[in-house]
Design a protein around this motif. Structure first.
Motif, PDB file in Angstrom:
ATOM      1  N   HIS A  68       0.835  -1.205   0.000  1.00  0.00           N
ATOM      2  CA  HIS A  68       0.000   0.000   0.000  1.00  0.00           C
ATOM      3  C   HIS A  68       0.869   1.254   0.000  1.00  0.00           C
ATOM      4  CE1 HIS A  68      -4.024  -1.539   0.290  1.00  0.00           C
ATOM      5  NE2 HIS A  68      -3.762  -2.243   1.383  1.00  0.00           N
ATOM      6  N   PHE A  69       2.039   1.156   0.562  1.00  0.00           N
ATOM      7  CA  PHE A  69       2.944   2.297   0.700  1.00  0.00           C
ATOM      8  C   PHE A  69       3.597   2.699  -0.624  1.00  0.00           C
ATOM      9  CE2 PHE A  69       7.205   3.975   1.833  1.00  0.00           C
ATOM     10  CZ  PHE A  69       6.798   5.108   2.516  1.00  0.00           C
ATOM     11  N   ILE A  70       3.736   1.758  -1.572  1.00  0.00           N
ATOM     12  CA  ILE A  70       4.467   2.010  -2.822  1.00  0.00           C
ATOM     13  C   ILE A  70       3.937   3.221  -3.589  1.00  0.00           C
ATOM     14  CG2 ILE A  70       5.070   1.040  -5.093  1.00  0.00           C
ATOM     15  CD1 ILE A  70       5.277  -1.697  -3.655  1.00  0.00           C
ATOM     16  N   LEU A 108      -5.086   3.708  -6.719  1.00  0.00           N
ATOM     17  CA  LEU A 108      -3.874   2.946  -7.031  1.00  0.00           C
ATOM     18  C   LEU A 108      -3.268   2.359  -5.752  1.00  0.00           C
ATOM     19  CD1 LEU A 108      -1.852   2.072  -9.222  1.00  0.00           C
ATOM     20  CD2 LEU A 108      -0.612   4.197  -8.768  1.00  0.00           C
ATOM     21  N   THR A 109      -3.310   3.121  -4.685  1.00  0.00           N
ATOM     22  CA  THR A 109      -2.819   2.644  -3.389  1.00  0.00           C
ATOM     23  C   THR A 109      -3.614   1.429  -2.909  1.00  0.00           C
ATOM     24  OG1 THR A 109      -2.116   4.867  -2.776  1.00  0.00           O
ATOM     25  CG2 THR A 109      -2.458   3.335  -0.983  1.00  0.00           C
ATOM     26  N   LEU A 110      -4.915   1.452  -3.137  1.00  0.00           N
ATOM     27  CA  LEU A 110      -5.762   0.340  -2.690  1.00  0.00           C
ATOM     28  C   LEU A 110      -5.545  -0.933  -3.504  1.00  0.00           C
ATOM     29  CD1 LEU A 110      -9.129   2.211  -2.048  1.00  0.00           C
ATOM     30  CD2 LEU A 110      -7.604   1.255  -0.333  1.00  0.00           C
ATOM     31  N   VAL A 111      -5.310  -0.811  -4.815  1.00  0.00           N
ATOM     32  CA  VAL A 111      -5.227  -2.017  -5.659  1.00  0.00           C
ATOM     33  C   VAL A 111      -3.811  -2.531  -5.883  1.00  0.00           C
ATOM     34  CG1 VAL A 111      -7.388  -1.522  -6.847  1.00  0.00           C
ATOM     35  CG2 VAL A 111      -5.231  -0.748  -7.851  1.00  0.00           C
ATOM     36  N   THR A 112      -2.793  -1.778  -5.501  1.00  0.00           N
ATOM     37  CA  THR A 112      -1.408  -2.211  -5.710  1.00  0.00           C
ATOM     38  C   THR A 112      -1.111  -3.570  -5.079  1.00  0.00           C
ATOM     39  OG1 THR A 112      -0.610   0.048  -5.984  1.00  0.00           O
ATOM     40  CG2 THR A 112       1.015  -1.596  -5.336  1.00  0.00           C
ATOM     41  N   PRO A 113      -1.446  -3.819  -3.801  1.00  0.00           N
ATOM     42  CA  PRO A 113      -1.151  -5.144  -3.235  1.00  0.00           C
ATOM     43  C   PRO A 113      -1.885  -6.270  -3.966  1.00  0.00           C
ATOM     44  CG  PRO A 113      -1.805  -3.630  -1.498  1.00  0.00           C
ATOM     45  CD  PRO A 113      -2.024  -2.933  -2.793  1.00  0.00           C
ATOM     46  N   PHE A 114      -3.119  -6.010  -4.378  1.00  0.00           N
ATOM     47  CA  PHE A 114      -3.905  -7.024  -5.077  1.00  0.00           C
ATOM     48  C   PHE A 114      -3.190  -7.488  -6.341  1.00  0.00           C
ATOM     49  CE2 PHE A 114      -7.212  -8.273  -8.132  1.00  0.00           C
ATOM     50  CZ  PHE A 114      -7.848  -9.268  -7.415  1.00  0.00           C
ATOM     51  N   PHE A 115      -2.750  -6.550  -7.145  1.00  0.00           N
ATOM     52  CA  PHE A 115      -2.105  -6.919  -8.416  1.00  0.00           C
ATOM     53  C   PHE A 115      -0.682  -7.441  -8.224  1.00  0.00           C
ATOM     54  CE2 PHE A 115      -5.410  -4.018 -10.153  1.00  0.00           C
ATOM     55  CZ  PHE A 115      -6.061  -4.970 -10.921  1.00  0.00           C
ATOM     56  N   LEU A 116       0.113  -6.806  -7.379  1.00  0.00           N
ATOM     57  CA  LEU A 116       1.508  -7.234  -7.209  1.00  0.00           C
ATOM     58  C   LEU A 116       1.624  -8.616  -6.560  1.00  0.00           C
ATOM     59  CD1 LEU A 116       3.405  -4.016  -6.045  1.00  0.00           C
ATOM     60  CD2 LEU A 116       3.476  -5.122  -8.265  1.00  0.00           C
ATOM     61  N   ILE A 117       1.001  -8.787  -5.427  1.00  0.00           N
ATOM     62  CA  ILE A 117       1.150 -10.047  -4.688  1.00  0.00           C
ATOM     63  C   ILE A 117       0.453 -11.190  -5.408  1.00  0.00           C
ATOM     64  CG2 ILE A 117       0.655 -11.229  -2.507  1.00  0.00           C
ATOM     65  CD1 ILE A 117       1.098  -8.501  -1.126  1.00  0.00           C
ATOM     66  N   ASN A 118      -0.766 -10.948  -5.918  1.00  0.00           N
ATOM     67  CA  ASN A 118      -1.462 -12.021  -6.626  1.00  0.00           C
ATOM     68  C   ASN A 118      -0.719 -12.433  -7.892  1.00  0.00           C
ATOM     69  OD1 ASN A 118      -3.358 -12.002  -4.645  1.00  0.00           O
ATOM     70  ND2 ASN A 118      -4.997 -11.164  -5.878  1.00  0.00           N
ATOM     71  N   ALA A 119      -0.129 -11.472  -8.604  1.00  0.00           N
ATOM     72  CA  ALA A 119       0.653 -11.812  -9.804  1.00  0.00           C
ATOM     73  C   ALA A 119       1.869 -12.656  -9.420  1.00  0.00           C
ATOM     74  CB  ALA A 119       1.090 -10.544 -10.525  1.00  0.00           C
ATOM     75  N   ALA A 120       2.524 -12.305  -8.323  1.00  0.00           N
ATOM     76  CA  ALA A 120       3.688 -13.083  -7.869  1.00  0.00           C
ATOM     77  C   ALA A 120       3.282 -14.500  -7.463  1.00  0.00           C
ATOM     78  CB  ALA A 120       4.369 -12.379  -6.699  1.00  0.00           C
ATOM     79  N   ILE A 121       2.158 -14.636  -6.774  1.00  0.00           N
ATOM     80  CA  ILE A 121       1.699 -15.963  -6.360  1.00  0.00           C
ATOM     81  C   ILE A 121       1.314 -16.805  -7.577  1.00  0.00           C
ATOM     82  CG2 ILE A 121      -0.143 -17.210  -5.134  1.00  0.00           C
ATOM     83  CD1 ILE A 121      -0.126 -14.897  -3.082  1.00  0.00           C
ATOM     84  N   ILE A 122       0.619 -16.227  -8.525  1.00  0.00           N
ATOM     85  CA  ILE A 122       0.222 -16.965  -9.731  1.00  0.00           C
ATOM     86  C   ILE A 122       1.454 -17.369 -10.539  1.00  0.00           C
ATOM     87  CG2 ILE A 122      -0.979 -16.748 -11.955  1.00  0.00           C
ATOM     88  CD1 ILE A 122      -3.086 -15.032 -10.406  1.00  0.00           C
TER      89      ILE A 122
END
Length: 181
Positions: A68-70, A108-122
């Motif tokens: 969220h901080f990014i 963008l702050t709210l959705v950044t973790p969703f896209f970054l972490i989920n993309a890494a896990i997938i």
């Protein structure tokens, strides 16, 4: 500036209802992702590295909060990190923003973790199919964590285009410029 609307998802939904919704979405994501991976990959699953799975499970929540901080990196002087306890033992990390932020940056702050972490896990589940069951559980857990962020984002998407978002004790206030008389 005047307040167009105040959003407080925890007050609007309640902790129990929000927790149940997050759990249901997490279970749905797990079932869907696990079945899809089992259809694609027929290799046997491995239960090695269970300790790494436990560490990853414990690390997802702080990583989520740091993601969220990014987008807010440019205004880090106006951000406070707070650590509180939920139900007496579960640590909760809260980012408090002291100044109003543009609507686009806040979304963008709210959705950044969703896209970054989920993309890494997938990506990890595709590259290591023997551990796809671990990655399906991590993805489900993280999607459950993202539910409040996605609810806030849905509410903010309906707000005026050039609004500013300010965080207060009562929730997020959507501020719009006052029309000149």
């Amino acid at each position: 500036m005047h307040c167009w609307k105040t959003i407080n998802v925890k007050k609007q939904y309640g902790f129990e209802r929000l927790f149940l919704l997050s759990a249901l979405i997490g279970v749905g994501v797990f079932i869907s992702f696990y079945i899809a991976l089992n259809i694609i990959y027929t290799a046997p699953l491995s239960d090695q590295h269970f300790l790494l799975f436990i560490l990853a499970t414990l690390g997802i929540y702080p990583l989520h909060k740091m993601c969220h901080f990014i987008p807010l990196f440019g205004c880090r002087k106006c951000i406070r990190l707070m650590l509180t306890k939920q139900m007496g033992l579960m640590p909760i990390i809260t980012l408090k923003i002291a100044e109003p932020v543009a609507k686009k940056r806040f979304i963008l702050t709210l959705v950044t973790p969703f896209f970054l972490i989920n993309a890494a896990i997938i990506a990890a589940s595709i590259s290591m199919p023997a551990f796809s069951h671990y990655f399906a559980m991590l993805l489900a857990y993280h999607c459950g964590l993202c539910v409040p962020d996605l609810i806030y984002m849905r509410n903010l998407a309906r707000s005026p285009k050039h609004a500013l978002i300010e965080e207060t004790d009562t929730g997020f206030e959507i501020l719009v410029p006052q029309p000149m008389a």
